[in-house]
Write an enzyme that holds these catalytic residues in place. Sequence first.
Site: not given
Length: 298
Positions: A54, A98, A121
Amino acid sequence: MVTTVLNGKTVSDAMLLSLAQTVRSLHLQTDRDPGLSVVLVGDNPASRVYVEAKKKACAKVGINSFDYRLAPEEGEGALIDLISHLNSDPDVHGILVQLPLPKGFDEQKIIEAINPAKDVDGFHPMNVGRVWQGLAGFKSCTPYGVFELLRYYDISVEGKHVVIIGRSNIVGKPLASILVQRAAGANATVTICHSKSENLHQLTRSADILVAAIGVPGFVTADMVRPGAVVIDVGINRVEDESAKSGYRVVGDVDFASVSAISGAITPVPGGVGPMTIAMLMKNTVESFERDIAEVKE
Ligand code: NAD
């Protein structure tokens, strides 16, 4: 049958390039850049690999990436405090925690602590609900990546039967929410299958487009696929491989060798849905930045 291999890496690279151009032109207009905060709790090796990927994508696009590492012992309170600080930081347009989180952390509580306007997300119930209702909101990156990959290859899902194996909140359910919409690139008839589904083979063989998101290596075999169907493999599984330097290799949920012999199109693993997921995270972050610029102007 000669199958088309849907190359997520090529499509993702093209998307990152186009996002980089957008960011450059917005920088010239505003002297500002988008920012993405990535929070990693603990040191799960797979998570570390994702976080690095990322960061690399951020660098390609021109997004500032802010890295936060917490030790599990710091606890949920420290993570919530950090999220609330990032929620109000004007240089941060996206917040990504995460997953999975270590034992003892309540993932749902953490997801809901993120400001929905920075939830790139697309996991916050506010965004999930908005997408289901066909309203503007962040789409979860993996299903969004599947949607964009199909679009890139001109594979229309309109009126087609899409069968998804897997009903998770990060893949199966949100993918259905995108493809079933009355919207361009959507309008599919969607069936979601799961571990309690009966007659699974009958269902999967009725798919024009079959999506596998199970987490079991090689689960989908050729006898489950109608010849000519499009097969999207979301699975990312590590299997032991003594011949590999790392001691493992990454495979999908589809038995690529047998299925690719009869499918009309198929995604490889790696190099299929995985890179698309990261590209969509970048896209959502840039979109959040654009919304922020528009608000500041008003
Ligand atoms: P999950 O474990 O949350 O869900 C798995 C689903 O599979 C469940 O809904 C379950 O009902 C279903 N299932 C399990 N056994 C089944 C069976 N025998 N028959 C039918 N259905 C069955 O997994 P997830 O988080 O959705 O991830 C699925 C896979 O996708 C994993 O390999 C994961 O690593 C991968 N993944 C990839 C990306 C990406 O960027 N490509 C992103 C997220 C997840």
